[in-house]
Write a protein that holds these residues in place. Sequence first.
Motif, PDB file in Angstrom:
ATOM      1  N   PRO A   1      45.393  46.926  25.832  1.00 11.83           N
ATOM      2  CA  PRO A   1      46.532  46.045  26.120  1.00 11.83           C
ATOM      3  C   PRO A   1      47.832  46.850  26.162  1.00 11.83           C
ATOM      4  O   PRO A   1      48.058  47.749  25.351  1.00 11.83           O
ATOM      5  CB  PRO A   1      46.513  45.055  24.942  1.00 11.83           C
ATOM      6  CG  PRO A   1      45.077  45.043  24.499  1.00 11.83           C
ATOM      7  CD  PRO A   1      44.580  46.444  24.690  1.00 11.83           C
ATOM      8  N   LEU A   2      48.686  46.515  27.126  1.00 10.21           N
ATOM      9  CA  LEU A   2      49.935  47.253  27.323  1.00 10.21           C
ATOM     10  C   LEU A   2      51.051  46.724  26.427  1.00 10.21           C
ATOM     11  O   LEU A   2      51.151  45.528  26.188  1.00 10.21           O
ATOM     12  CB  LEU A   2      50.407  47.121  28.778  1.00 10.21           C
ATOM     13  CG  LEU A   2      49.621  47.813  29.887  1.00 10.21           C
ATOM     14  CD1 LEU A   2      50.324  47.603  31.209  1.00 10.21           C
ATOM     15  CD2 LEU A   2      49.468  49.288  29.615  1.00 10.21           C
TER      16      LEU A   2
ATOM     17  N   ALA B   1      48.800  45.414  33.204  1.00  9.81           N
ATOM     18  CA  ALA B   1      47.406  45.792  32.951  1.00  9.81           C
ATOM     19  C   ALA B   1      46.436  44.856  33.652  1.00  9.81           C
ATOM     20  O   ALA B   1      45.311  45.251  33.985  1.00  9.81           O
ATOM     21  CB  ALA B   1      47.130  45.796  31.457  1.00  9.81           C
ATOM     22  N   LYS B   2      46.851  43.623  33.850  1.00 10.20           N
ATOM     23  CA  LYS B   2      45.966  42.647  34.495  1.00 10.20           C
ATOM     24  C   LYS B   2      46.701  41.981  35.650  1.00 10.20           C
ATOM     25  O   LYS B   2      47.747  41.376  35.463  1.00 10.20           O
ATOM     26  CB  LYS B   2      45.498  41.596  33.487  1.00 10.20           C
ATOM     27  CG  LYS B   2      44.574  42.156  32.409  1.00 10.20           C
ATOM     28  CD  LYS B   2      44.071  41.052  31.499  1.00 10.20           C
ATOM     29  CE  LYS B   2      43.118  41.613  30.437  1.00 10.20           C
ATOM     30  NZ  LYS B   2      42.616  40.559  29.537  1.00 10.20           N
ATOM     31  N   ILE B   3      46.127  42.093  36.829  1.00 10.74           N
ATOM     32  CA  ILE B   3      46.672  41.471  38.032  1.00 10.74           C
ATOM     33  C   ILE B   3      45.636  40.467  38.535  1.00 10.74           C
ATOM     34  O   ILE B   3      44.465  40.818  38.716  1.00 10.74           O
ATOM     35  CB  ILE B   3      46.951  42.520  39.131  1.00 10.74           C
ATOM     36  CG1 ILE B   3      48.097  43.428  38.707  1.00 10.74           C
ATOM     37  CG2 ILE B   3      47.264  41.866  40.467  1.00 10.74           C
ATOM     38  CD1 ILE B   3      49.449  42.764  38.685  1.00 10.74           C
ATOM     39  N   PRO B   4      46.018  39.227  38.754  1.00 12.20           N
ATOM     40  CA  PRO B   4      45.041  38.245  39.247  1.00 12.20           C
ATOM     41  C   PRO B   4      44.632  38.540  40.689  1.00 12.20           C
ATOM     42  O   PRO B   4      45.464  38.968  41.509  1.00 12.20           O
ATOM     43  CB  PRO B   4      45.790  36.926  39.136  1.00 12.20           C
ATOM     44  CG  PRO B   4      47.239  37.294  39.198  1.00 12.20           C
ATOM     45  CD  PRO B   4      47.347  38.631  38.532  1.00 12.20           C
ATOM     46  N   ALA B   5      43.370  38.319  40.990  1.00 10.07           N
ATOM     47  CA  ALA B   5      42.892  38.495  42.365  1.00 10.07           C
ATOM     48  C   ALA B   5      43.405  37.354  43.236  1.00 10.07           C
ATOM     49  O   ALA B   5      43.672  36.253  42.755  1.00 10.07           O
ATOM     50  CB  ALA B   5      41.369  38.537  42.398  1.00 10.07           C
TER      51      ALA B   5
ATOM     52  N   LYS C   1      47.570  45.107  44.987  1.00  7.33           N
ATOM     53  CA  LYS C   1      47.273  44.168  43.898  1.00  7.33           C
ATOM     54  C   LYS C   1      45.800  43.800  43.856  1.00  7.33           C
ATOM     55  O   LYS C   1      45.220  43.617  42.776  1.00  7.33           O
ATOM     56  CB  LYS C   1      48.137  42.919  44.051  1.00  7.33           C
ATOM     57  CG  LYS C   1      49.614  43.175  43.793  1.00  7.33           C
ATOM     58  CD  LYS C   1      50.454  41.938  44.046  1.00  7.33           C
ATOM     59  CE  LYS C   1      51.934  42.234  43.799  1.00  7.33           C
ATOM     60  NZ  LYS C   1      52.786  41.058  44.090  1.00  7.33           N
ATOM     61  N   GLU C   2      45.180  43.685  45.006  1.00 10.13           N
ATOM     62  CA  GLU C   2      43.758  43.341  45.018  1.00 10.13           C
ATOM     63  C   GLU C   2      42.918  44.481  44.461  1.00 10.13           C
ATOM     64  O   GLU C   2      41.942  44.252  43.734  1.00 10.13           O
ATOM     65  CB  GLU C   2      43.317  43.007  46.444  1.00 10.13           C
ATOM     66  CG  GLU C   2      41.927  42.387  46.530  1.00 10.13           C
ATOM     67  CD  GLU C   2      41.838  41.007  45.906  1.00 10.13           C
ATOM     68  OE1 GLU C   2      40.699  40.535  45.683  1.00 10.13           O
ATOM     69  OE2 GLU C   2      42.900  40.389  45.655  1.00 10.13           O
ATOM     70  N   ILE C   3      43.266  45.720  44.776  1.00  6.82           N
ATOM     71  CA  ILE C   3      42.555  46.868  44.214  1.00  6.82           C
ATOM     72  C   ILE C   3      42.693  46.872  42.703  1.00  6.82           C
ATOM     73  O   ILE C   3      41.714  47.062  41.957  1.00  6.82           O
ATOM     74  CB  ILE C   3      43.087  48.184  44.808  1.00  6.82           C
ATOM     75  CG1 ILE C   3      42.738  48.275  46.300  1.00  6.82           C
ATOM     76  CG2 ILE C   3      42.507  49.391  44.067  1.00  6.82           C
ATOM     77  CD1 ILE C   3      43.420  49.431  47.018  1.00  6.82           C
ATOM     78  N   ALA C   4      43.920  46.651  42.222  1.00 11.11           N
ATOM     79  CA  ALA C   4      44.148  46.622  40.770  1.00 11.11           C
ATOM     80  C   ALA C   4      43.367  45.498  40.118  1.00 11.11           C
ATOM     81  O   ALA C   4      42.777  45.676  39.037  1.00 11.11           O
ATOM     82  CB  ALA C   4      45.640  46.475  40.484  1.00 11.11           C
ATOM     83  N   ALA C   5      43.346  44.330  40.760  1.00  7.81           N
ATOM     84  CA  ALA C   5      42.629  43.187  40.192  1.00  7.81           C
ATOM     85  C   ALA C   5      41.134  43.438  40.133  1.00  7.81           C
ATOM     86  O   ALA C   5      40.465  43.081  39.139  1.00  7.81           O
ATOM     87  CB  ALA C   5      42.922  41.940  41.017  1.00  7.81           C
ATOM     88  N   ARG C   6      40.571  44.057  41.154  1.00  6.93           N
ATOM     89  CA  ARG C   6      39.118  44.251  41.230  1.00  6.93           C
ATOM     90  C   ARG C   6      38.630  45.432  40.412  1.00  6.93           C
ATOM     91  O   ARG C   6      37.471  45.478  40.010  1.00  6.93           O
ATOM     92  CB  ARG C   6      38.721  44.435  42.702  1.00  6.93           C
ATOM     93  CG  ARG C   6      38.977  43.213  43.590  1.00  6.93           C
ATOM     94  CD  ARG C   6      37.929  42.128  43.410  1.00  6.93           C
ATOM     95  NE  ARG C   6      36.617  42.606  43.816  1.00  6.93           N
ATOM     96  CZ  ARG C   6      36.161  42.569  45.068  1.00  6.93           C
ATOM     97  NH1 ARG C   6      36.934  42.085  46.031  1.00  6.93           N
ATOM     98  NH2 ARG C   6      34.954  42.992  45.352  1.00  6.93           N
TER      99      ARG C   6
ATOM    100  N   VAL D   1      45.811  50.128  36.099  1.00  2.00           N
ATOM    101  CA  VAL D   1      47.150  49.634  35.771  1.00  2.00           C
ATOM    102  C   VAL D   1      47.998  49.616  37.041  1.00  2.00           C
ATOM    103  O   VAL D   1      48.066  50.605  37.782  1.00  2.00           O
ATOM    104  CB  VAL D   1      47.801  50.514  34.693  1.00  2.00           C
ATOM    105  CG1 VAL D   1      49.244  50.063  34.436  1.00  2.00           C
ATOM    106  CG2 VAL D   1      46.984  50.460  33.404  1.00  2.00           C
ATOM    107  N   TYR D   2      48.672  48.491  37.242  1.00  2.00           N
ATOM    108  CA  TYR D   2      49.498  48.304  38.437  1.00  2.00           C
ATOM    109  C   TYR D   2      50.962  48.463  38.061  1.00  2.00           C
ATOM    110  O   TYR D   2      51.448  47.830  37.116  1.00  2.00           O
ATOM    111  CB  TYR D   2      49.259  46.915  39.022  1.00  2.00           C
ATOM    112  CG  TYR D   2      50.148  46.557  40.200  1.00  2.00           C
ATOM    113  CD1 TYR D   2      49.867  47.036  41.474  1.00  2.00           C
ATOM    114  CD2 TYR D   2      51.262  45.735  40.030  1.00  2.00           C
ATOM    115  CE1 TYR D   2      50.683  46.706  42.553  1.00  2.00           C
ATOM    116  CE2 TYR D   2      52.079  45.399  41.105  1.00  2.00           C
ATOM    117  CZ  TYR D   2      51.776  45.890  42.361  1.00  2.00           C
ATOM    118  OH  TYR D   2      52.580  45.561  43.419  1.00  2.00           O
ATOM    119  N   ILE D   3      51.678  49.330  38.804  1.00  2.00           N
ATOM    120  CA  ILE D   3      53.102  49.545  38.565  1.00  2.00           C
ATOM    121  C   ILE D   3      53.868  49.155  39.822  1.00  2.00           C
ATOM    122  O   ILE D   3      53.623  49.701  40.901  1.00  2.00           O
ATOM    123  CB  ILE D   3      53.403  51.023  38.225  1.00  2.00           C
ATOM    124  CG1 ILE D   3      52.602  51.455  36.990  1.00  2.00           C
ATOM    125  CG2 ILE D   3      54.894  51.221  37.988  1.00  2.00           C
ATOM    126  CD1 ILE D   3      52.749  52.937  36.674  1.00  2.00           C
TER     127      ILE D   3
END
Length: 674
Positions: free
Chosen positions: A19-20, A28-32, A74-79, A83-85
């Motif tokens: 957890p960030l 740390a978590k991006i919804p698909a 965002k989809e890559i991060a979600a799947r 971590v998405y910045i």
Amino acid sequence: MLTLENFWLPLLGNATASPLKEVTGWFAKIPALSTFVEAPLALNDELTNGHDAREAKVLLISAPGAVGKSTLAKEIAARTGVVYIDLAIADAVGANTISGGLAKSGLFNDWSEQRTTLLIDGLDEARLRVTQEAFEAFLRDVASLCIDRHLPVIMFGRTGAVQDAWLVMESLVSVSVLEIGYYDLDTAIDFTCAQLENTREGSSHPEAERNAIALLLEKLRDETKSDGTTFSGYAPVLQAVAERVAKEPNPSALIASVEKGEKPVTLQTVVAAILERERSKLSSITFDDPALNNQLYTPDEQLLRLVARVIGGNQPSSMAMSSSDAKKYDAALSTWVPEHPFLNGRDQPSSAVFEAMILVTALLSGTTSETAVKTQLARGAAANPFLADFYYDAITRDGSRNVPPEHLGIVYSSIRARLAIGETANLTVEVDESASEEEALKADVEISVVKKGLVKGQLIQFSTDQVGTFYLGSHIEDVLMTAPLSRVEIGAGTEATLVAPVDIECGNLVINASKLVVEGPVGHRFGSVSLVADNYQGGIVSVPAVRNETTLSVIWPGARSHPWTNFASEVRVAKDARIEEALRRFRKFVIAFRSHSKGSLARLKDKLDHERMTKGTGQAVLDYLVKHEIIATDGTMYYLDPDRLGSETGATYADCVTKNFQAKTIAFIEKAIG
């Protein structure tokens, strides 16, 4: 093509992160996305230097604006769980942005043990907020952290930002560049359907909606086929299609209307959606004056800035604001405008459609209109096929429906550029002879277009001014112009070509060419060109080349001298003024006919029945032509029988164009008017 299944998941699928701790812009978590549909993704061979993308330490993902970079990121991060910045909302970048962020977020251990990696979005937004030195320091920080890792860092940005990043990083670490492409038709349909589903809950007729979307996209692609999949592969274009279908309660009725030739989704609404999307980037800037977010970078301002880059001239002046806000905005513009989706990265339009919108803005702007006219005239027959759509929309929206004479030739050339084999278009410019002195300075313009498969042609009507210069360019075809007070310029280079029928009557005629070619239309037996002017000047030095069975007639003072000697004519004037007026009406009726389907000469019935044509002796002449079956009607169209025209009146179509009326013709007219 690189996809989530064959590339991203195998490469990053085992990434995990603790957890960030809160760090602005780090997630740390991006919804698909339920509406996600993959666009093509491929390796850029030019910037990879032989690196295998699966072994690269840094992956740079590039695309023009509005293609869907952030959506894919965002989809890559979600799947994958990386971590998405988002640099658009993160703190300004610098020498220790990532190394410091790893510590602040609590990710340092996960990073060191290679349990996770970073997906960094918004390189272009980050660049505009800092100096070049700070941006390069940020890139070097990223490169230094990637040297000994097996999980790559992924960075997304527009073309310019990615190229800048590659230049800095490629000597420090192995870098591969991937490019996002445009949706093909099948994928575009899937994407649009997903967008439609996202606009409301459920549908009672999903199959009909999908069929409507498919048809709309096919029509849109037909309109922009010279651009391949580029224009109709833009996500905002597809979103506009989804919105159109969402507003239609009966998709089957929409399908029927489209199949009839209507255009429920236009190029204009598509372009507007892209411009509005670009404007939303203002949200990434925190102005001292919040009101600026609603006042800056409007679609009109964007277009004027694009005109300055493509056509030339000064950038539009910004509105009054504080020096701090001005500095922020200028920094943003220095990135946004060069990388605008309407441009290809080299200050040239990225598609013919975008070019058309930029050109129309330039034409309608007083400071750039003259330059835009010159650049378009130089293109000759290779006109932009979409300019007329945007131009006509602009003059219709402002309520004027008036085209300056300087623009008329460009608009007409644009319409002709859309014609397929067997389709026709013609331009008519006429002055109402009985108009008041003030109205006599105006002229009515009519462009008639006949397309394949359509019984009734399209008629475009507006007005223009006689006082001005009509620039008709180097390739002129099917033009009837009667504007005795005007100046007409033909040509814009070494050679000018006139394709019959052409009939021009004006005050001053200028031919800006050293050679003139006159030829007839393909597949039709009539070919006549007539040029009549009170004054002539030009650079024609050799005898005009008249091809096929076409006739050329010129009438102006001094026309019997070289190189016009063989083509000089004289206007024969009848002794009786009433007969003279009836001959003018007779001529106007005959030359009003244009090539129609299967070689026939036709005209819309309403055109010939109009008061402007039938006034004075006109109605008597028209009735007599119908009585003798020279002209026939099917209810909506009039058709001219050229054989009966010759046998009954002794005149040919060419005779009428050149006003070469013999005794038999005059006798026919005398009987017509009693």
